[in-house]
Design an enzyme around this catalytic site. Structure first.
Site, short mmCIF file in Angstrom:
data_model
loop_
_atom_site.label_atom_id
_atom_site.label_comp_id
_atom_site.label_asym_id
_atom_site.label_seq_id
_atom_site.Cartn_x
_atom_site.Cartn_y
_atom_site.Cartn_z
N HIS A 17 0.84 -1.21 0.00
CA HIS A 17 0.00 0.00 0.00
C HIS A 17 0.87 1.26 0.00
O HIS A 17 0.60 2.23 -0.71
CB HIS A 17 -0.86 0.06 1.27
N LYS A 41 -18.28 -5.70 7.85
CA LYS A 41 -16.96 -6.35 7.91
C LYS A 41 -16.48 -6.32 9.35
O LYS A 41 -16.91 -5.47 10.14
CB LYS A 41 -15.96 -5.60 7.01
N ARG A 90 -2.06 -5.96 -8.08
CA ARG A 90 -0.95 -6.87 -7.77
C ARG A 90 -0.76 -7.92 -8.84
O ARG A 90 0.34 -8.30 -9.18
CB ARG A 90 -1.20 -7.56 -6.43
N SER A 128 -2.87 -7.67 3.21
CA SER A 128 -3.12 -7.49 4.65
C SER A 128 -3.54 -8.82 5.27
O SER A 128 -3.14 -9.15 6.39
CB SER A 128 -4.22 -6.45 4.87
O1 PNS Z 1 -8.63 -2.91 0.48
P1 PNS Z 1 -9.88 -3.46 -0.18
O2 PNS Z 1 -10.73 -4.20 0.83
O3 PNS Z 1 -9.58 -4.27 -1.39
O4 PNS Z 1 -10.72 -2.16 -0.66
C1 PNS Z 1 -11.96 -2.30 -1.30
C2 PNS Z 1 -12.67 -0.94 -1.45
C3 PNS Z 1 -12.82 -0.27 -0.10
C4 PNS Z 1 -11.84 -0.03 -2.32
C5 PNS Z 1 -14.03 -1.21 -2.10
O5 PNS Z 1 -14.69 -2.24 -1.41
C6 PNS Z 1 -14.95 0.00 -2.09
O6 PNS Z 1 -14.78 0.90 -2.87
N1 PNS Z 1 -15.92 0.01 -1.14
C7 PNS Z 1 -16.81 1.11 -0.91
C8 PNS Z 1 -18.24 0.74 -1.26
C9 PNS Z 1 -18.54 1.01 -2.71
O7 PNS Z 1 -18.40 2.10 -3.22
N2 PNS Z 1 -18.94 -0.05 -3.43
C10 PNS Z 1 -19.24 0.02 -4.83
C11 PNS Z 1 -18.04 -0.32 -5.67
S1 PNS Z 1 -18.51 -1.55 -6.77
#
Ligand code: PNS
Length: 158
Positions: A17, A41, A90, A128
């Site tokens: 990150h 979560k 990644r 993570s």
């Molecule tokens: O570190 P992660 O868990 O891969 O991050 C995922 C994240 C937070 C970027 C993604 O889940 C997100 O954007 N969540 C916010 C909710 C949202 O906007 N959902 C619609 C996207 S399809």
């Protein structure tokens, strides 16, 4: 001023990150690292703990801010006037879900385009979840996370 948001769970922040944040910060005037707050979560670190761990990790990058958001990323991006959403890739396996998310996000809000940054190959295997798994079993994680994150993980799993 060109603003980008780098969203994620950051539970906790890793060197992968951090590498993306350092590189994205060079491309924009301001980079906001935004911790997603999702009541469904069950993160290891609280919202505040995750933000504090990130703040310490990015203290050497002057144009980075740390924040958190509930709900939809695009609503948050719009609220802070972000022109871009930064995502680290990644591997090819990341691409499929990231492409769907980018498409849906641009349909909901066209004001912020998604920018993919390839993770440095040195960190391509770090996540993570894996770091937590290794730390939980007492393995060495110093290559994967900054030392203050390593300490925070050791305290959680003591
Ligand atoms: O570190 P992660 O868990 O891969 O991050 C995922 C994240 C937070 C970027 C993604 O889940 C997100 O954007 N969540 C916010 C909710 C949202 O906007 N959902 C619609 C996207 S399809």
């Amino acid at each position: 001023m060109k603003v980008a948001v780098y969203p994620g769970s950051f539970d906790p922040i890793t060197f992968g990150h951090l590498d993306i944040a350092e590189r994205a910060a060079k491309l924009f005037d301001k980079l906001v690292i935004a911790v997603m707050v999702n009541p469904h979560k069950n993160p290891l670190f609280t919202e505040e703990e995750r933000k504090e761990l990130i703040r310490e990790a990015v203290s050497h990058i002057p144009n980075v801010e740390v924040d958190s958001f509930p709900g939809l990323l695009v609503k948050y991006a719009e609220s802070i006037g972000a022109h871009a959403i930064v995502k680290g890739l990644r591997a090819v396996s990341d691409f499929e879900s990231e492409l769907s998310m980018a498409s849906i996000n641009s349909k909901m809000y066209a004001g912020a385009d998604t920018i993919f940054i390839p993770t440095n190959f040195k960190y391509s295997y770090i996540s993570s979840s894996l770091v937590k798994e290794i730390a939980r079993h007492g393995g060495n994680i110093e290559e994967f996370v900054p030392s203050h994150v390593e300490k925070a993980l050791q305290i959680k799993y003591r």
